[in-house]
Design an enzyme around this catalytic site. Structure first.
Site, PDB file in Angstrom:
ATOM      1  N   TYR A 144       0.862  -1.186   0.000  1.00  0.00           N
ATOM      2  CA  TYR A 144       0.000   0.000   0.000  1.00  0.00           C
ATOM      3  C   TYR A 144       0.898   1.236   0.000  1.00  0.00           C
ATOM      4  CZ  TYR A 144      -3.441   3.465   1.592  1.00  0.00           C
ATOM      5  OH  TYR A 144      -4.263   4.563   1.714  1.00  0.00           O
ATOM      6  N   ASP A 239       9.256   2.942   0.020  1.00  0.00           N
ATOM      7  CA  ASP A 239       8.181   3.553   0.783  1.00  0.00           C
ATOM      8  C   ASP A 239       8.394   3.157   2.236  1.00  0.00           C
ATOM      9  OD1 ASP A 239       5.940   4.342   2.084  1.00  0.00           O
ATOM     10  OD2 ASP A 239       4.512   3.561   0.605  1.00  0.00           O
ATOM     11  N   LYS A 267       4.029   8.982   9.022  1.00  0.00           N
ATOM     12  CA  LYS A 267       3.790   8.360  10.328  1.00  0.00           C
ATOM     13  C   LYS A 267       4.784   8.861  11.404  1.00  0.00           C
ATOM     14  CE  LYS A 267       0.848   4.970   8.376  1.00  0.00           C
ATOM     15  NZ  LYS A 267       0.843   4.146   7.203  1.00  0.00           N
TER      16      LYS A 267
HETATM   17  C1  LIG Z   1       0.206   4.679   5.782  1.00  0.00           C
HETATM   18  C2  LIG Z   1       0.986   4.442   4.566  1.00  0.00           C
HETATM   19  C3  LIG Z   1       0.958   5.331   3.474  1.00  0.00           C
HETATM   20  C4  LIG Z   1       0.001   6.482   3.401  1.00  0.00           C
HETATM   21  O1  LIG Z   1       0.207   7.427   4.406  1.00  0.00           O
HETATM   22  P1  LIG Z   1      -1.011   8.411   4.791  1.00  0.00           P
HETATM   23  O2  LIG Z   1      -0.394   9.355   5.757  1.00  0.00           O
HETATM   24  O3  LIG Z   1      -2.076   7.530   5.362  1.00  0.00           O
HETATM   25  O4  LIG Z   1      -1.451   9.069   3.539  1.00  0.00           O
HETATM   26  C5  LIG Z   1       1.824   5.116   2.429  1.00  0.00           C
HETATM   27  N1  LIG Z   1       2.668   4.076   2.431  1.00  0.00           N
HETATM   28  C6  LIG Z   1       2.715   3.191   3.441  1.00  0.00           C
HETATM   29  C7  LIG Z   1       3.700   2.069   3.407  1.00  0.00           C
HETATM   30  C8  LIG Z   1       1.863   3.330   4.540  1.00  0.00           C
HETATM   31  O5  LIG Z   1       1.867   2.419   5.509  1.00  0.00           O
END
Ligand SMILES: *Cc1c(COP(=O)(O)O)cnc(C)c1O
Length: 430
Positions: A144, A239, A267
């Site tokens: 994701y 990511d 995060k």
């Molecule tokens: C949470 C998440 C996102 C998206 O971040 P948001 O602040 O919710 O937009 C993107 N990549 C990864 C791996 C994530 O866990």
């Protein structure tokens, strides 16, 4: 457990907010219960509006690695608050957090702050396309990367099959430029990347997958990915929205010793406030406006409160031995958890853990990719989740998410959580 106030709030919320929530998985549909409304959180605990108390393993989906209301983070926000909440002009806190991020992450020479992980990943992909002049994005099934159009490609699609929209509202024209291939499959990876007709700009990967439940990279997977992308002039994007400052101070890239070209963060770097970031090689980052032609902007980007919370969090994480202690605590907890699961459901669970992130899959396993993750018994997870909640343990309301260990969880919190786990397993239908 009395949940009357939550129930009333949820009813009202549903008349005002789609589904009653501002992010879908919070609605708890996959675990077949209504969401609890949170009144406050402190340390390792979260308190709902009816006065129920829970040991928190959700950690706001990852950011709260220090626990809630960490004193130095709260103090930094309070100090910043006294000086105004937004300027729309550069402020010293942006420079401070940028320096901390560039020093922490070995591959990041320049960093741009945004306000969410989604903004970070979509901007990194635009940059990769602008830099290479190519168009195709390769991702992995079950990873994701936020909710931008390019990433909403149905996971689980076949080898080198063009993507199909994972959401109404995403045009085929956009999704046909995203290719999703199986995680941990180096054969498909090599075949895909060597296909010159694909015009691949970048590969984006969660170096430890956290959004199909925790799935570690197989030995050699990230190494092969790095070698192939370097050879073929494809931008490699890690990511690290979850793994950044989670696995190690230097993120997954220092944990595994593999340097991507671009890194996405979110995060933890906001310390619980809305922050995202993308960064990497100076040569690539120089393409971003105003230094270069690739446009990306944000009214609240570099917000002084968010920068202060992020910097205070990173400074607490930089304390010597922090990650050794956290990861050792998580390992001991995971070992006990796996024992309990194996005792009550022999051969029917698999625990995956990297550092302080873990998932107990309700399947015999092994879980190495999206297809094997999908063998999990989600009905059983839902029953387990509801029992744990009733026992005062707050988990992610989905089988395909991580449980996070925080620095605020003391030995007695974890011992209590394990007792509740044993109880909940006993109560599961066999
Ligand atoms: C949470 C998440 C996102 C998206 O971040 P948001 O602040 O919710 O937009 C993107 N990549 C990864 C791996 C994530 O866990």
């Amino acid at each position: 457990m009395n949940t009357e106030r939550s129930r009333n709030l949820f009813q009202k919320a549903q008349t005002l907010i789609p589904g009653g929530v501002n992010s879908p998985v919070r609605a708890c549909k996959s675990v077949a219960c209504d969401p609890l409304f949170v009144a406050r959180a402190d340390g390792a605990k979260i308190y709902d509006v009816d006065g129920n108390v829970f040991i928190d393993f959700l950690a706001s989906w990852g950011p709260m690695i220090l626990g809630h209301n960490h004193p130095t983070v709260v103090a930094a926000i309070q100090e910043a608050l006294a000086h105004g909440t937004s300027y729309g002009a550069p402020c010293p806190a942006e420079v401070e957090l940028a320096e901390l991020v560039c020093e922490a992450l070995p591959s990041v020479e320049r960093v741009r702050f945004v306000s969410s992980g989604t903004e970070a990943t979509m901007s990194a992909v635009r940059l990769a396309r602008g830099y290479t002049g190519r168009k195709m994005v390769v991702k992995f099934d079950g990873c994701y990367h936020g909710h931008a159009d390019s990433f909403l490609v149905k996971a689980g699609s076949g080898i080198i099959t063009l993507g199909i929209p994972g959401s109404p509202g995403v045009p085929d024209d956009i999704v046909k430029n995203t290719l999703s291939i199986p995680y941990n499959d180096v054969v498909t990876l090599e075949k895909t990347l060597r296909d010159a007709s694909l015009d691949i700009a970048c590969v984006i990967v969660e170096p430890v997958a956290g959004n199909m439940g925790v799935v570690p990279p197989a030995p050699g997977f990230l190494e092969t990915l790095r070698a192939l992308t370097a050879e073929l002039g494809i931008v490699l994007i890690f990511d690290e929205v979850i793994t950044g400052f989670r696995l190690a101070y230097g993120g997954a890239q220092s944990y595994f010793g593999i340097m991507p070209d671009l890194t996405c963060l979110g995060k933890i770097i906001g310390g619980g406030l809305p922050v995202g970031a993308y960064g990497g090689k100076a040569e690539i980052m120089a393409k971003i406006a105003p230094e270069g032609p690739v446009y990306q902007a944000g009214t609240l980007s570099g917000n002084p409160l968010a920068m202060a919370a992020g910097a205070a969090t990173l400074k607490a994480l930089a304390e010597p031995g922090f990650y050794d202690r956290l990861n050792a605590k998580a390992a001991a907890y995971a070992d006990r958890l796996a024992e309990i699961a194996a005792k009550h459901l022999p051969g029917a669970t698999t625990l995956n853990r990297v550092g302080s992130m873990m998932t107990t899959f309700f399947t015999a396993g092994p879980v190495t990719d999206f297809t094997s993750a999908m063998t999990a018994d989600t009905g059983r997870y839902a029953a387990f989740y509801r029992e744990m909640l009733a026992q005062g343990v707050y988990l992610a309301p989905s089988q395909f998410e991580a449980a996070f260990i925080s620095a605020a969880q003391r030995e007695e919190d974890l011992a209590t959580a394990l007792e509740k786990t044993e109880w909940s397993f006993k109560k599961l239908p066999k």
